[in-house]
Design a protein around this motif. Structure first.
Motif: not given
Ligand code: PLP
Length: 371
Positions: A145-155, A68-79
């Protein structure tokens, strides 16, 4: 003396033995062990169970998080934000895709990821939050979801312990971008070996899951990306297809067990029973009580001496394990997670558990606290 296990997989097998045996034999007879109709059928059943259009099977619940993380493009440099109290896999997956875990605390009453703590853990590098639906209860997904939306984060919803759970009438994968599941044998829907899945409403994400889990391809040699081998095998899919039909019934039985526990333990002063959020439908993968840390281990031994198996989920918060102790640059102060780790005991719970078995367990808890 009675012997009461934490879960009783044998009792469950015997209740559906004919159907399981037939499914396994049929699979062996067919001679197809990777992919095929049984896998597609289970994925369809699982998507239907979750009331979502897409389900992709994979090798196990840890792989499901990594894929899932890979599919969302998450990797090096991300938190990625992960609650400090969960099974270690929720954090391992982040490290294994090259990203960095940012722990946050849980809320003391529900034992679930604390939305305010999520908000505080966000930095410009944060890409996602893994909301873990621990013990069978969904986190407060409205707020997350509200916090994620406001901060542009995947959940990502780590739903390994929460198949069939609801928050505000919605199950895992409805609030978040996707939800991951584990079919580890002891989970509420358990295979007879390792297995896992991802569910989502996003068609593109689903196609990416399928590719990553099968060497980057959708057909035999069309390798479009570097993927991996993490497939739900045909034998496990055949078994899960039988078992998923009973899941709702088994969940109700678990919930009935907790009503009896609550009746018998609710008045004990030195023990806290699980708190269920008013908007949550809790599926009780685990029934976790809390006692003073000073006599937790003594209670575990006392119950063991009476034939009662218990568990501790988990004896350390993830940031306290050796695996994660090199995060010197991060806060190590997650007091609610640490307190829970020192106070929690998981009592036996499984759909086949009888009222008299629960009464037996409770009688020794009463005895322990009345001396
Ligand atoms: C079981 C579990 C996993 C990992 O699942 P596996 O199938 O064992 O890899 C991940 N997260 C949580 C919260 C779990 O309970």
């Amino acid at each position: 003396m009675q012997q009461i296990p934490l879960v009783d997989l044998k009792a469950q097998y015997h209740s559906i033995k004919n159907e399981i045996d037939q499914a396994v034999l049929q699979c062996i007879e067919n001679g197809r062990f990777i992919g095929g109709e049984p896998v597609l059928r289970f994925e369809e059943q699982m998507a239907g169970f979750c009331n979502l259009p897409y389900c992709a099977g994979c090798g196990n619940g840890t792989d499901a998080l990594e894929i899932s993380l890979k599919a969302l493009g998450i990797g090096k440099g991300d938190e990625v934000i992960v609650p400090a109290m969960t099974f270690i896999a929720s954090a391992e997956a982040v490290v294994n895709v090259g990203a960095e875990v940012k722990f946050c605390d849980i809320s003391g009453d529900t034992c679930l990821i604390d939305p305010l703590a999520v908000e505080k853990a966000i930095t410009p590098k944060t890409k996602a939050v893994i909301a873990v639906h621990l013990y069978g209860q969904m986190a407060d997904m409205e707020q997350i979801s509200k916090i994620a939306k406001e901060n542009n984060l995947f959940v990502i919803e780590d739903s390994a312990q929460a198949i069939g759970a609801k928050f505000n009438g919605k199950g895992p994968g409805h609030y978040g971008d996707l939800a991951t599941f584990s079919f580890f044998p002891g989970k509420n829907l358990g295979a007879y070996g390792d297995a896992g899945a991802m569910v989502t409403k996003d068609e593109h994400l689903y196609a990416t899951f399928k590719k990553i889990a099968n060497h980057g391809r959708l057909d035999k040699f069309g390798h479009e990306m570097v993927g991996r081998n993490s497939r739900l095998d045909t034998l496990q899919a055949s078994i899960l297809s039988v078992k998923i039909k009973y899941l709702e019934q088994w969940t109700r039985k678990r919930q009935e067990c907790t009503l009896i526990y609550t009746q018998l333990l609710g008045k004990l002063k030195n023990l806290t029973i699980p708190k269920v959020h008013p908007q949550a439908n809790h599926v009780f993968h685990l029934f976790v009580i809390r006692v003073d840390a000073a006599f937790r281990d003594q209670l575990v031994k006392f119950l063991q001496s009476k034939g009662i198996s218990t568990g501790v989920h988990y004896p350390q918060a993830v940031h306290e394990t050796n695996a994660f102790n090199d995060m010197a640059h991060q806060s190590k102060d997650f007091p609610e997670a640490s307190l829970l780790a020192s106070e929690c005991i998981s009592l036996p719970i499984y759909p086949e558990m009888t009222k008299s078995q629960i009464e037996y367990v409770c009688s020794y808890l009463q005895e322990f606290f009345n001396d």
